[in-house]
Write a protein that holds these residues in place. Structure first.
Motif, PDB file in Angstrom:
ATOM      1  N   ASN A 188     -55.977   7.727 -18.659  1.00  0.00           N
ATOM      2  CA  ASN A 188     -55.138   7.820 -19.862  1.00  0.00           C
ATOM      3  C   ASN A 188     -54.736   6.455 -20.397  1.00  0.00           C
ATOM      4  O   ASN A 188     -53.586   6.238 -20.807  1.00  0.00           O
ATOM      5  CB  ASN A 188     -53.889   8.666 -19.577  1.00  0.00           C
ATOM      6  CG  ASN A 188     -54.215  10.110 -19.275  1.00  0.00           C
ATOM      7  OD1 ASN A 188     -55.037  10.716 -19.951  1.00  0.00           O
ATOM      8  ND2 ASN A 188     -53.576  10.667 -18.253  1.00  0.00           N
ATOM      9  N   LEU A 189     -55.680   5.525 -20.410  1.00  0.00           N
ATOM     10  CA  LEU A 189     -55.477   4.208 -20.993  1.00  0.00           C
ATOM     11  C   LEU A 189     -56.153   4.155 -22.353  1.00  0.00           C
ATOM     12  O   LEU A 189     -57.060   4.948 -22.635  1.00  0.00           O
ATOM     13  CB  LEU A 189     -56.069   3.123 -20.078  1.00  0.00           C
ATOM     14  CG  LEU A 189     -55.464   2.979 -18.684  1.00  0.00           C
ATOM     15  CD1 LEU A 189     -56.287   1.999 -17.853  1.00  0.00           C
ATOM     16  CD2 LEU A 189     -54.017   2.511 -18.765  1.00  0.00           C
ATOM     17  N   THR A 212     -60.745   1.048 -24.933  1.00  0.00           N
ATOM     18  CA  THR A 212     -61.222  -0.144 -25.631  1.00  0.00           C
ATOM     19  C   THR A 212     -62.569  -0.635 -25.107  1.00  0.00           C
ATOM     20  O   THR A 212     -63.279  -1.348 -25.814  1.00  0.00           O
ATOM     21  CB  THR A 212     -60.204  -1.284 -25.486  1.00  0.00           C
ATOM     22  OG1 THR A 212     -60.101  -1.637 -24.097  1.00  0.00           O
ATOM     23  CG2 THR A 212     -58.836  -0.860 -26.001  1.00  0.00           C
ATOM     24  N   GLY A 213     -62.896  -0.290 -23.859  1.00  0.00           N
ATOM     25  CA  GLY A 213     -64.100  -0.827 -23.245  1.00  0.00           C
ATOM     26  C   GLY A 213     -63.928  -2.250 -22.771  1.00  0.00           C
ATOM     27  O   GLY A 213     -64.855  -2.855 -22.231  1.00  0.00           O
ATOM     28  N   LEU A 214     -62.724  -2.806 -22.983  1.00  0.00           N
ATOM     29  CA  LEU A 214     -62.396  -4.151 -22.526  1.00  0.00           C
ATOM     30  C   LEU A 214     -61.527  -4.063 -21.278  1.00  0.00           C
ATOM     31  O   LEU A 214     -60.772  -3.111 -21.113  1.00  0.00           O
ATOM     32  CB  LEU A 214     -61.643  -4.931 -23.613  1.00  0.00           C
ATOM     33  CG  LEU A 214     -62.290  -4.990 -24.992  1.00  0.00           C
ATOM     34  CD1 LEU A 214     -61.374  -5.722 -25.967  1.00  0.00           C
ATOM     35  CD2 LEU A 214     -63.643  -5.679 -24.919  1.00  0.00           C
ATOM     36  N   VAL A 215     -61.612  -5.071 -20.437  1.00  0.00           N
ATOM     37  CA  VAL A 215     -60.772  -5.091 -19.236  1.00  0.00           C
ATOM     38  C   VAL A 215     -59.689  -6.145 -19.430  1.00  0.00           C
ATOM     39  O   VAL A 215     -59.879  -7.329 -19.140  1.00  0.00           O
ATOM     40  CB  VAL A 215     -61.596  -5.394 -17.969  1.00  0.00           C
ATOM     41  CG1 VAL A 215     -60.700  -5.336 -16.736  1.00  0.00           C
ATOM     42  CG2 VAL A 215     -62.732  -4.395 -17.820  1.00  0.00           C
ATOM     43  N   TRP A 263     -57.029  -3.857 -15.673  1.00  0.00           N
ATOM     44  CA  TRP A 263     -57.296  -4.407 -14.342  1.00  0.00           C
ATOM     45  C   TRP A 263     -56.247  -3.941 -13.337  1.00  0.00           C
ATOM     46  O   TRP A 263     -56.579  -3.552 -12.215  1.00  0.00           O
ATOM     47  CB  TRP A 263     -57.322  -5.922 -14.385  1.00  0.00           C
ATOM     48  CG  TRP A 263     -57.403  -6.539 -13.018  1.00  0.00           C
ATOM     49  CD1 TRP A 263     -56.380  -7.059 -12.288  1.00  0.00           C
ATOM     50  CD2 TRP A 263     -58.572  -6.653 -12.198  1.00  0.00           C
ATOM     51  NE1 TRP A 263     -56.836  -7.499 -11.070  1.00  0.00           N
ATOM     52  CE2 TRP A 263     -58.165  -7.266 -10.983  1.00  0.00           C
ATOM     53  CE3 TRP A 263     -59.903  -6.313 -12.376  1.00  0.00           C
ATOM     54  CZ2 TRP A 263     -59.067  -7.529  -9.953  1.00  0.00           C
ATOM     55  CZ3 TRP A 263     -60.799  -6.586 -11.357  1.00  0.00           C
ATOM     56  CH2 TRP A 263     -60.375  -7.178 -10.158  1.00  0.00           C
ATOM     57  N   ASP A 264     -54.967  -3.985 -13.725  1.00  0.00           N
ATOM     58  CA  ASP A 264     -53.904  -3.587 -12.802  1.00  0.00           C
ATOM     59  C   ASP A 264     -54.045  -2.124 -12.395  1.00  0.00           C
ATOM     60  O   ASP A 264     -53.864  -1.771 -11.229  1.00  0.00           O
ATOM     61  CB  ASP A 264     -52.530  -3.821 -13.448  1.00  0.00           C
ATOM     62  CG  ASP A 264     -52.172  -5.296 -13.539  1.00  0.00           C
ATOM     63  OD1 ASP A 264     -52.828  -6.107 -12.846  1.00  0.00           O
ATOM     64  OD2 ASP A 264     -51.259  -5.645 -14.298  1.00  0.00           O
ATOM     65  N   VAL A 265     -54.369  -1.252 -13.359  1.00  0.00           N
ATOM     66  CA  VAL A 265     -54.544   0.167 -13.038  1.00  0.00           C
ATOM     67  C   VAL A 265     -55.764   0.357 -12.148  1.00  0.00           C
ATOM     68  O   VAL A 265     -55.749   1.153 -11.196  1.00  0.00           O
ATOM     69  CB  VAL A 265     -54.679   1.003 -14.325  1.00  0.00           C
ATOM     70  CG1 VAL A 265     -55.014   2.454 -13.994  1.00  0.00           C
ATOM     71  CG2 VAL A 265     -53.396   0.935 -15.138  1.00  0.00           C
ATOM     72  N   LEU A 266     -56.833  -0.399 -12.420  1.00  0.00           N
ATOM     73  CA  LEU A 266     -58.033  -0.334 -11.591  1.00  0.00           C
ATOM     74  C   LEU A 266     -57.717  -0.729 -10.162  1.00  0.00           C
ATOM     75  O   LEU A 266     -58.098  -0.044  -9.206  1.00  0.00           O
ATOM     76  CB  LEU A 266     -59.107  -1.261 -12.169  1.00  0.00           C
ATOM     77  CG  LEU A 266     -60.448  -1.331 -11.442  1.00  0.00           C
ATOM     78  CD1 LEU A 266     -61.217  -0.026 -11.618  1.00  0.00           C
ATOM     79  CD2 LEU A 266     -61.277  -2.494 -11.959  1.00  0.00           C
ATOM     80  N   PHE A 267     -56.998  -1.825 -10.005  1.00  0.00           N
ATOM     81  CA  PHE A 267     -56.665  -2.307  -8.668  1.00  0.00           C
ATOM     82  C   PHE A 267     -55.742  -1.330  -7.950  1.00  0.00           C
ATOM     83  O   PHE A 267     -55.920  -1.029  -6.772  1.00  0.00           O
ATOM     84  CB  PHE A 267     -56.026  -3.687  -8.760  1.00  0.00           C
ATOM     85  CG  PHE A 267     -55.899  -4.392  -7.433  1.00  0.00           C
ATOM     86  CD1 PHE A 267     -57.018  -4.902  -6.792  1.00  0.00           C
ATOM     87  CD2 PHE A 267     -54.673  -4.534  -6.820  1.00  0.00           C
ATOM     88  CE1 PHE A 267     -56.913  -5.549  -5.575  1.00  0.00           C
ATOM     89  CE2 PHE A 267     -54.559  -5.180  -5.600  1.00  0.00           C
ATOM     90  CZ  PHE A 267     -55.681  -5.689  -4.977  1.00  0.00           C
ATOM     91  N   ARG A 268     -54.765  -0.788  -8.677  1.00  0.00           N
ATOM     92  CA  ARG A 268     -53.854   0.187  -8.064  1.00  0.00           C
ATOM     93  C   ARG A 268     -54.605   1.452  -7.667  1.00  0.00           C
ATOM     94  O   ARG A 268     -54.267   2.098  -6.677  1.00  0.00           O
ATOM     95  CB  ARG A 268     -52.707   0.526  -9.024  1.00  0.00           C
ATOM     96  CG  ARG A 268     -51.669  -0.572  -9.175  1.00  0.00           C
ATOM     97  CD  ARG A 268     -50.362  -0.012  -9.732  1.00  0.00           C
ATOM     98  NE  ARG A 268     -50.539   0.636 -11.016  1.00  0.00           N
ATOM     99  CZ  ARG A 268     -50.437   0.018 -12.189  1.00  0.00           C
ATOM    100  NH1 ARG A 268     -50.166  -1.284 -12.226  1.00  0.00           N
ATOM    101  NH2 ARG A 268     -50.600   0.674 -13.315  1.00  0.00           N
TER     102      ARG A 268
END
Length: 475
Positions: A337-338, A341-344, A349-354
């Motif tokens: 639910n972000l 954008t297709g951009l990181v 990044w923080d949600v990915l890492f979490r």
């Protein structure tokens, strides 16, 4: 309550189903998916998770029954099509490729996916037509009407009988007698033997490589003895299933799911992502066309998540942010639910890492071997870690994982609770580092330099894998 009549043939539950993503005569992609995952997908596409459980169950029975009717009658294949069912609600039922599913819906499906509706005296699964009952009407069950009935106290069977007549019953399907991964039908327990038990033992032993708290089964003989029962019980405990030591449908499919996940993760780990890349600080925005070490780390994390989220596709670990990686990021952002954008950026990044932390930190360190198997931490990364460092330094997470396991085995070292592992070098982590350094005769600075790092790895490996090093400080 499902019934089974001796001597009567029932429909088979297949392991795979081919779904046509369009109307029957419309050119469209065909998708092959596990039967149980198909049911979960349709149920999550057709139903609302907030509905009463009785309504959800009644609707899931209808979904399973329609699916089995298409398979049992070979409805489309008999007409020359190369698929089993469509995702067109005009003809069949909704299916959304790679969508996420609802947890409570998944739990119900795990329990009843091989039960279906039929009319008394018939073999064929009922084509249990349904519609929402508000925007569209049909000659079958009204979905919102089933909610009203459930709120009035109707049971799932009573709801179904209200719409389809009193001469229907719920019966249990007979799984195909293959070793393709399907559940066999009846629970597997101590004293049983056969190919099913052998498959079970093999999968549990493979899973135990990543979850060492699950005891190894010394001899995979196909006989369900004490060792197999102990392994099953511990698996159920770790994955929050009822620890009965008996393999029912839910346990069987959870074992299969975790087996597939750890196998995929091991394949990813073997690609050799270097510690230098893992420890590299994230900064700026990662965009399509970029080729940097952090892209390789990004792809690695995506691939780990893809083993647990069907909606997130895996990508090639090549360090290049191409269209494939961008598509995976879009799917990740959609799943979480972000903004898509297709951009990181830093938020993504923080949600990915979490999310990565969420996978590996929900399991106690005594049950999960993560750092040495997923992250190549044999060599010091060249960074001194100290209090105040955060998630931009993934090495902090590695240190916490090491300390969590070590401190759970050595009481003199400040305990790092597994559920507090957050990738932030805070006071608990610092205290654990200091007591670790004191225990092993190192300068108690609270900073993880090269000497402390190497000692952490050494001690962890000895405790985890039994390597022949001396743990206790010599007097």
């Amino acid at each position: 309550m499902s019934v089974r009549i001796p001597g009567v043939t029932y429909a088979n539950i297949v392991d795979k189903i081919v779904v046509h993503l369009g109307k029957p005569d419309e050119p469209a992609e065909n998708v092959t998916i596990n039967f149980i995952d198909y049911i979960k997908n349709v149920a999550s596409s057709e139903l609302y998770p907030t509905w009463p459980e009785e309504a959800l169950r009644a609707n899931i029975y209808a979904i399973v029954s329609i699916t089995l009717n298409r398979l049992f009658t070979q409805w489309y294949r008999a007409q020359g099509y190369n698929f089993d069912i469509t995702n067109s609600t005009q003809f069949d039922q909704a299916f959304v490729k790679d969508r996420g599913t609802f947890e409570n819906v998944d739990e119900i499906v795990n329990e009843i996916f091989d039960e279906y509706i039929r009319r008394e005296g018939n073999i064929e699964p009922l084509f249990a037509q349904y519609c929402d009952g508000r925007i569209s009407q049909c000659d079958g069950m009204y979905q919102w009407g089933s909610v009203d009935l459930a709120n009035q106290g109707y049971t799932p069977l009573e709801i179904l009988q209200y719409y389809y007549g009193n001469n229907i019953e719920i019966v249990t399907a007979v799984p195909l007698d293959t070793i393709d991964g399907s559940f066999r039908g009846s629970p597997i327990s101590k004293g049983d033997s056969g190919v099913d038990v052998l498959v079970l033992q093999y999968r549990l032993n493979r899973i135990s490589n990543n979850f060492p708290a699950i005891p190894k089964i010394p001899a995979m003989t196909g006989y369900y003895g004490d060792f197999t029962e102990a392994a099953v019980t511990q698996f159920q405990t770790i994955f929050k299933l009822n620890p009965t030591g008996i393999v029912n449908r839910g346990t069987w499919y959870e074992i299969r799911h975790i087996f597939n996940a750890v196998t995929k993760i091991s394949e990813l780990a073997s690609k050799g992502l270097s510690q230098e890349n893992i420890s590299r600080q994230f900064s700026g925005i990662t965009i399509e066309g970029e080729a940097t070490p952090r892209v390789e780390l990004l792809q690695y994390f995506i691939n780990i998540l893809s083993a647990f989220y069907a909606s997130i596709p895996s990508v090639v670990l090549d360090g290049y942010f191409g269209p494939e990686t961008r598509t995976a990021i879009l799917e990740f952002q959609k799943t979480m639910n972000l903004p898509m954008t297709g951009l990181v950026d830093k938020t993504t990044w923080d949600v990915l890492f979490r999310s990565i932390l969420g996978i590996v930190t929900t399991i106690p360190p005594s049950s999960l071997s993560v750092p040495l198997e997923l992250l190549d931490i044999a060599d010091y990364p060249g960074i001194d870690y100290e209090r105040g460092m955060g998630t931009e330094y993934p090495g902090v997470f590695v240190i916490q994982e090491l300390l969590a396991y070590i401190s759970s085995n050595i009481p003199d070292i400040t305990y790092v609770p597994y559920n507090l592992i957050d990738g932030v070098f805070g006071p608990i982590t610092e205290s654990a580092v200091i007591t670790f350094q004191q225990y092993y005769g190192l300068e108690p600075t609270g900073i993880v330099d090269e000497i402390t790092w190497n000692k952490l790895v050494e001690v962890y490996r000895n405790l985890r894998y039994g390597e022949s090093i001396e743990l206790q400080l010599e007097s």
